[in-house]
Design a protein around this motif. Structure first.
Motif, PDB file in Angstrom:
ATOM      1  N   LYS A 130       6.990 -12.690 -10.785  1.00 34.78           N
ATOM      2  CA  LYS A 130       7.200 -13.692 -11.837  1.00 34.78           C
ATOM      3  C   LYS A 130       6.376 -14.945 -11.577  1.00 34.78           C
ATOM      4  O   LYS A 130       5.808 -15.525 -12.493  1.00 34.78           O
ATOM      5  N   VAL A 131       6.329 -15.353 -10.325  1.00 34.58           N
ATOM      6  CA  VAL A 131       5.529 -16.535  -9.966  1.00 34.58           C
ATOM      7  C   VAL A 131       4.062 -16.269 -10.295  1.00 34.58           C
ATOM      8  O   VAL A 131       3.391 -17.098 -10.898  1.00 34.58           O
TER       9      VAL A 131
ATOM     10  N   ASN B 150       2.992 -16.267 -14.055  1.00 34.58           N
ATOM     11  CA  ASN B 150       3.049 -17.547 -14.760  1.00 34.58           C
ATOM     12  C   ASN B 150       1.959 -18.444 -14.169  1.00 34.58           C
ATOM     13  O   ASN B 150       2.054 -18.847 -13.004  1.00 34.58           O
ATOM     14  N   PRO B 151       0.918 -18.762 -14.957  1.00 32.65           N
ATOM     15  CA  PRO B 151      -0.212 -19.529 -14.414  1.00 32.65           C
ATOM     16  C   PRO B 151       0.186 -20.860 -13.759  1.00 32.65           C
ATOM     17  O   PRO B 151      -0.338 -21.211 -12.698  1.00 32.65           O
ATOM     18  N   GLU B 152       1.120 -21.578 -14.366  1.00 28.62           N
ATOM     19  CA  GLU B 152       1.526 -22.870 -13.803  1.00 28.62           C
ATOM     20  C   GLU B 152       2.263 -22.668 -12.476  1.00 28.62           C
ATOM     21  O   GLU B 152       1.997 -23.355 -11.492  1.00 28.62           O
ATOM     22  N   SER B 153       3.185 -21.708 -12.444  1.00 27.57           N
ATOM     23  CA  SER B 153       3.925 -21.414 -11.207  1.00 27.57           C
ATOM     24  C   SER B 153       2.973 -20.953 -10.120  1.00 27.57           C
ATOM     25  O   SER B 153       3.080 -21.376  -8.957  1.00 27.57           O
ATOM     26  N   LYS B 154       2.050 -20.083 -10.489  1.00 23.12           N
ATOM     27  CA  LYS B 154       1.106 -19.545  -9.521  1.00 23.12           C
ATOM     28  C   LYS B 154       0.269 -20.653  -8.892  1.00 23.12           C
ATOM     29  O   LYS B 154       0.091 -20.699  -7.668  1.00 23.12           O
ATOM     30  N   GLN B 155      -0.222 -21.568  -9.711  1.00 28.16           N
ATOM     31  CA  GLN B 155      -1.042 -22.661  -9.202  1.00 28.16           C
ATOM     32  C   GLN B 155      -0.232 -23.566  -8.268  1.00 28.16           C
ATOM     33  O   GLN B 155      -0.696 -23.926  -7.181  1.00 28.16           O
ATOM     34  N   LEU B 156       0.986 -23.925  -8.688  1.00 30.29           N
ATOM     35  CA  LEU B 156       1.837 -24.771  -7.846  1.00 30.29           C
ATOM     36  C   LEU B 156       2.141 -24.091  -6.513  1.00 30.29           C
ATOM     37  O   LEU B 156       2.103 -24.721  -5.451  1.00 30.29           O
ATOM     38  N   PHE B 157       2.423 -22.808  -6.568  1.00 27.95           N
ATOM     39  CA  PHE B 157       2.760 -22.058  -5.360  1.00 27.95           C
ATOM     40  C   PHE B 157       1.566 -21.985  -4.412  1.00 27.95           C
ATOM     41  O   PHE B 157       1.706 -22.176  -3.207  1.00 27.95           O
TER      42      PHE B 157
ATOM     43  N   GLU C 158      11.379 -23.263 -11.737  1.00 29.01           N
ATOM     44  CA  GLU C 158      12.467 -22.302 -11.533  1.00 29.01           C
ATOM     45  C   GLU C 158      11.987 -20.991 -10.916  1.00 29.01           C
ATOM     46  O   GLU C 158      12.705 -20.382 -10.126  1.00 29.01           O
ATOM     47  N   ASN C 159      10.784 -20.545 -11.275  1.00 31.24           N
ATOM     48  CA  ASN C 159      10.249 -19.305 -10.701  1.00 31.24           C
ATOM     49  C   ASN C 159      10.092 -19.427  -9.195  1.00 31.24           C
ATOM     50  O   ASN C 159      10.511 -18.551  -8.437  1.00 31.24           O
ATOM     51  N   ILE C 160       9.490 -20.525  -8.764  1.00 30.49           N
ATOM     52  CA  ILE C 160       9.251 -20.737  -7.336  1.00 30.49           C
ATOM     53  C   ILE C 160      10.563 -21.002  -6.609  1.00 30.49           C
ATOM     54  O   ILE C 160      10.791 -20.488  -5.504  1.00 30.49           O
TER      55      ILE C 160
END
Length: 118
Positions: free
Chosen positions: A31-32, A35-42, A81-83
């Motif tokens: 899921k992380v 999701n492009p935003e979650s992936k970048q933050l992670f 929330e994903n992270i």
């Protein structure tokens, strides 16, 4: 009867891969990454962590800028929330591994009397 410890370790690896804890972590990691935003933050969070670890291992001082960068990154991922869900799943997996480590180390602890110190 001799036991091949490596066969047992491989069976444990397989059990971990098929455990609910790992499967949940794998799903949440997906899921992380989807999701492009979650992936970048992670990815940014992991990069900050690795930089800090590398500095510590090399004996470099961690300055205020490093600390602020790490705090900002941690705050950012707490809002996602994903992270956040992935990190909670990582914590459960870590607890499982710690429990397994206690079981694995039990014979050595018993040998040296670490559980029976009087």
């Amino acid at each position: 009867m001799a036991v091949n410890v490596y066969d047992q370790a491989n069976a444990l690896e397989d059990a971990l891969r098929n455990s609910d804890e790992f499967q949940n972590m794998k799903d949440l990691y997906g899921k992380v990454n989807s999701n492009p935003e979650s992936k970048q933050l992670f990815e940014e969070f992991r990069e900050v962590q690795m930089d800090l670890q590398q500095k510590q291992m090399q004996g470099e001082e961690i300055n205020e800028e490093d600390v602020q960068k790490a705090q900002k990154s941690a705050e950012d991922i707490e809002k996602d929330e994903n992270i956040k869900s992935l990190m909670e799943a990582e914590q459960k997996m870590s607890e499982l591994i710690q429990d397994l480590n206690r079981v694995i180390m039990k014979p050595i602890e018993e040998l040296y009397g670490l559980n029976n110190q009087n």
